[in-house]
Design a protein around this motif. Structure first.
Motif, PDB file in Angstrom:
ATOM      1  N   LEU A  65      25.637 -31.536 -13.795  1.00  0.00           N
ATOM      2  CA  LEU A  65      24.730 -32.043 -12.755  1.00  0.00           C
ATOM      3  C   LEU A  65      24.090 -33.352 -13.205  1.00  0.00           C
ATOM      4  N   VAL A  66      23.737 -34.177 -12.211  1.00  0.00           N
ATOM      5  CA  VAL A  66      23.183 -35.506 -12.497  1.00  0.00           C
ATOM      6  C   VAL A  66      21.789 -35.621 -11.887  1.00  0.00           C
ATOM      7  N   GLY A  67      20.856 -36.184 -12.648  1.00  0.00           N
ATOM      8  CA  GLY A  67      19.546 -36.582 -12.136  1.00  0.00           C
ATOM      9  C   GLY A  67      18.792 -35.464 -11.453  1.00  0.00           C
ATOM     10  N   ASP A  68      18.290 -35.774 -10.241  1.00  0.00           N
ATOM     11  CA  ASP A  68      17.442 -34.822  -9.516  1.00  0.00           C
ATOM     12  C   ASP A  68      18.178 -33.569  -9.063  1.00  0.00           C
ATOM     13  N   ALA A  69      19.488 -33.532  -9.186  1.00  0.00           N
ATOM     14  CA  ALA A  69      20.217 -32.298  -8.882  1.00  0.00           C
ATOM     15  C   ALA A  69      19.898 -31.201  -9.901  1.00  0.00           C
ATOM     16  N   ILE A  70      19.401 -31.603 -11.059  1.00  0.00           N
ATOM     17  CA  ILE A  70      18.972 -30.641 -12.073  1.00  0.00           C
ATOM     18  C   ILE A  70      17.563 -30.177 -11.710  1.00  0.00           C
ATOM     19  N   PRO A  71      17.298 -28.900 -11.598  1.00  0.00           N
ATOM     20  CA  PRO A  71      15.944 -28.438 -11.264  1.00  0.00           C
ATOM     21  C   PRO A  71      14.916 -28.990 -12.254  1.00  0.00           C
ATOM     22  N   GLU A  72      13.771 -29.376 -11.740  1.00  0.00           N
ATOM     23  CA  GLU A  72      12.748 -29.954 -12.611  1.00  0.00           C
ATOM     24  C   GLU A  72      12.313 -28.975 -13.695  1.00  0.00           C
ATOM     25  N   SER A  73      12.310 -27.686 -13.368  1.00  0.00           N
ATOM     26  CA  SER A  73      11.954 -26.686 -14.379  1.00  0.00           C
ATOM     27  C   SER A  73      12.849 -26.801 -15.602  1.00  0.00           C
TER      28      SER A  73
ATOM     29  N   GLU B  83      21.878 -29.011 -18.893  1.00  0.00           N
ATOM     30  CA  GLU B  83      22.309 -30.152 -18.092  1.00  0.00           C
ATOM     31  C   GLU B  83      21.577 -31.410 -18.590  1.00  0.00           C
ATOM     32  N   LYS B  84      22.203 -32.579 -18.423  1.00  0.00           N
ATOM     33  CA  LYS B  84      21.591 -33.827 -18.875  1.00  0.00           C
ATOM     34  C   LYS B  84      21.446 -34.802 -17.713  1.00  0.00           C
ATOM     35  N   TRP B  85      20.452 -35.638 -17.799  1.00  0.00           N
ATOM     36  CA  TRP B  85      20.114 -36.557 -16.706  1.00  0.00           C
ATOM     37  C   TRP B  85      21.302 -37.401 -16.264  1.00  0.00           C
ATOM     38  N   ASP B  86      22.183 -37.794 -17.219  1.00  0.00           N
ATOM     39  CA  ASP B  86      23.312 -38.664 -16.881  1.00  0.00           C
ATOM     40  C   ASP B  86      24.570 -37.897 -16.485  1.00  0.00           C
ATOM     41  N   GLY B  87      24.480 -36.568 -16.421  1.00  0.00           N
ATOM     42  CA  GLY B  87      25.625 -35.772 -15.991  1.00  0.00           C
ATOM     43  C   GLY B  87      26.535 -35.308 -17.103  1.00  0.00           C
ATOM     44  N   SER B  88      26.178 -35.549 -18.347  1.00  0.00           N
ATOM     45  CA  SER B  88      27.057 -35.190 -19.467  1.00  0.00           C
ATOM     46  C   SER B  88      26.777 -33.798 -20.030  1.00  0.00           C
ATOM     47  N   GLY B  89      25.897 -33.035 -19.370  1.00  0.00           N
ATOM     48  CA  GLY B  89      25.558 -31.710 -19.884  1.00  0.00           C
ATOM     49  C   GLY B  89      26.453 -30.623 -19.328  1.00  0.00           C
ATOM     50  N   TYR B  90      26.041 -29.390 -19.547  1.00  0.00           N
ATOM     51  CA  TYR B  90      26.800 -28.224 -19.073  1.00  0.00           C
ATOM     52  C   TYR B  90      25.835 -27.208 -18.498  1.00  0.00           C
TER      53      TYR B  90
ATOM     54  N   SER C 159      16.101 -41.143 -23.287  1.00  0.00           N
ATOM     55  CA  SER C 159      15.595 -41.306 -21.928  1.00  0.00           C
ATOM     56  C   SER C 159      16.658 -41.965 -21.061  1.00  0.00           C
ATOM     57  N   GLY C 160      16.955 -41.349 -19.932  1.00  0.00           N
ATOM     58  CA  GLY C 160      17.985 -41.875 -19.034  1.00  0.00           C
ATOM     59  C   GLY C 160      19.369 -41.344 -19.320  1.00  0.00           C
ATOM     60  N   SER C 161      19.555 -40.737 -20.474  1.00  0.00           N
ATOM     61  CA  SER C 161      20.839 -40.101 -20.772  1.00  0.00           C
ATOM     62  C   SER C 161      20.643 -38.587 -20.798  1.00  0.00           C
ATOM     63  N   HIS C 162      19.951 -38.098 -21.831  1.00  0.00           N
ATOM     64  CA  HIS C 162      19.674 -36.665 -21.886  1.00  0.00           C
ATOM     65  C   HIS C 162      18.506 -36.283 -20.966  1.00  0.00           C
ATOM     66  N   PHE C 163      17.437 -37.077 -21.007  1.00  0.00           N
ATOM     67  CA  PHE C 163      16.198 -36.702 -20.330  1.00  0.00           C
ATOM     68  C   PHE C 163      15.849 -37.622 -19.166  1.00  0.00           C
ATOM     69  N   GLU C 164      15.138 -37.069 -18.207  1.00  0.00           N
ATOM     70  CA  GLU C 164      14.614 -37.873 -17.106  1.00  0.00           C
ATOM     71  C   GLU C 164      13.575 -38.862 -17.639  1.00  0.00           C
ATOM     72  N   PRO C 165      13.719 -40.159 -17.358  1.00  0.00           N
ATOM     73  CA  PRO C 165      12.770 -41.160 -17.881  1.00  0.00           C
ATOM     74  C   PRO C 165      11.310 -40.854 -17.535  1.00  0.00           C
ATOM     75  N   ARG C 166      11.046 -40.405 -16.327  1.00  0.00           N
ATOM     76  CA  ARG C 166       9.664 -40.105 -15.946  1.00  0.00           C
ATOM     77  C   ARG C 166       9.064 -39.041 -16.849  1.00  0.00           C
ATOM     78  N   LEU C 167       9.832 -37.995 -17.160  1.00  0.00           N
ATOM     79  CA  LEU C 167       9.325 -36.930 -18.016  1.00  0.00           C
ATOM     80  C   LEU C 167       9.122 -37.411 -19.448  1.00  0.00           C
ATOM     81  N   VAL C 168       9.970 -38.315 -19.897  1.00  0.00           N
ATOM     82  CA  VAL C 168       9.782 -38.871 -21.242  1.00  0.00           C
ATOM     83  C   VAL C 168       8.462 -39.621 -21.324  1.00  0.00           C
ATOM     84  N   GLU C 169       8.141 -40.395 -20.307  1.00  0.00           N
ATOM     85  CA  GLU C 169       6.873 -41.124 -20.312  1.00  0.00           C
ATOM     86  C   GLU C 169       5.690 -40.161 -20.243  1.00  0.00           C
TER      87      GLU C 169
END
Length: 329
Positions: free
Chosen positions: A253-261, A242-249, A297-307
């Motif tokens: 899922l979008v953003g925080d709907a993706i489990p942090e793990s 899954e990708k942060w912007d919802g383009s994954g499989y 960052s912001g598309s594939h990955f959560e920006p906070r985790l990238v930082e």
């Protein structure tokens, strides 16, 4: 209890009889009347635990324990000294040579039973954890059996995942569990045909749809266990694409709907994939890899985790160096 007997070692028959009286009803027992005999019995019977006297005429208990702990095949067997020597110096020496506990004579049946139960429980816990690790190793290896990844990739990526989880503020026990779960993220590739996994060219649209099914396949395999580590692994297997912007499989899922793990493992997986050598590519330089991850960052990955990733990059590179000494890939 573990399969081996409890070995009781003492050169005095009355002491052997006293311990037999306490333990015989509960456990399978073996006996030795000297240090040399004890070493022979250990080699033949592989006891689950040893109750060991200190003062014996040939080898004393300290020397017997030292020899056991020097043998990789025997060092895990817990040793409890049973002796009339109760002063601090002898206790300290006993722990120094590798004993796990100390019981003084005359024995108390309640104390003997309690200590034996405690240390056998620790043995069971150790063996259970080893069984988990063995299963994890097999599932992690099976998931990459037919593709071009090296075996070290999944363990190196798991170490990155643990470091990222720590940086994200996870409790230590949860970080450890994620490190154990992460290697199973591609377990579902067991169900993907090898001609797709090993195809040297880009997958066509139909092949790509088959490839994407590995996320749900892995989840369906791993969720069959109620153990927390496999439940976490099932979650990661299902969601690590899954990708942060919802383009994954598989579900967009979008953003925080993706489990942090899964967000953590996704970042660790890409970092390792880019920086490792594969049959079709050379490893990317670290600088280029960091630029690529920042751009995602912001598309594939959560920006906070990238930082957080950038902030602990020296730690990740140290992990990479340790693993690369084992496998230069």
């Amino acid at each position: 209890m573990p399969s081996g007997p409890i070995l009781i070692v003492d050169d005095e028959p009355q002491n052997l009889a006293a311990l037999r009286h306490v333990l015989d009803e509960h456990y399978m027992l073996a006996f030795a009347t000297s240090g040399e005999m004890a070493l022979e019995v250990v080699a033949k019977r592989q006891p689950a635990l040893i109750l060991l006297d200190v003062r014996m005429p040939d080898l004393d208990g300290f020397e017997v324990c030292r020899r056991l702990k020097a043998n990789p095949a025997l060092e895990a067997i817990p040793v409890i000294f049973v002796t009339s020597l109760a002063d601090v110096w002898d206790e300290a020496r006993g722990f120094e040579v590798g004993a796990v506990d100390y019981i003084t004579k005359p024995i108390s049946p309640a104390i003997v039973l309690a200590r034996v139960r405690t240390h056998l429980s620790l043995v069971r816990a150790h063996r259970l954890e080893k069984s988990y690790r063995d299963a994890i190793y097999m599932l992690g290896t099976a998931g990459h059996y037919n593709d071009t990844d090296t075996g070290v990739h999944i363990w190196r990526m798991a170490a990155y995942s643990r470091a990222l989880a720590q940086a994200a503020g996870w409790p230590d026990e949860d970080c450890k569990r994620l490190e154990m779960a992460a290697p199973m993220h591609d377990t579902g590739k067991i169900g993907i045909p090898s001609n797709i996994l090993r195809k040297p060219a880009k997958l066509d649209a139909a092949e790509w749809e088959v490839m994407k099914t590995h996320a749900r396949l892995g989840h369906d395999i791993l969720k069959k266990s109620d153990a927390p580590v496999f439940q976490l692994a099932a979650e990661v297997a299902l969601r690590h694409h899954e990708k942060w912007d919802g383009s994954g499989y598989p579900d967009g899922l979008v953003g925080d709907a993706i489990p942090e793990s899964a967000r953590i493992v996704a970042l660790a997986d890409v970092f390792d994939a880019l920086t490792m050598r594969r049959p079709y590519k050379e490893p990317w330089p670290i600088e280029k890899t960091v630029v690529q991850i920042r751009e995602a960052s912001g598309s594939h990955f959560e920006p906070r985790l990238v930082e957080l990733f950038v902030g602990i990059l020296p730690e990740l590179l140290a992990i990479r160096e340790r693993w690369n000494t084992q496998d230069p890939a």
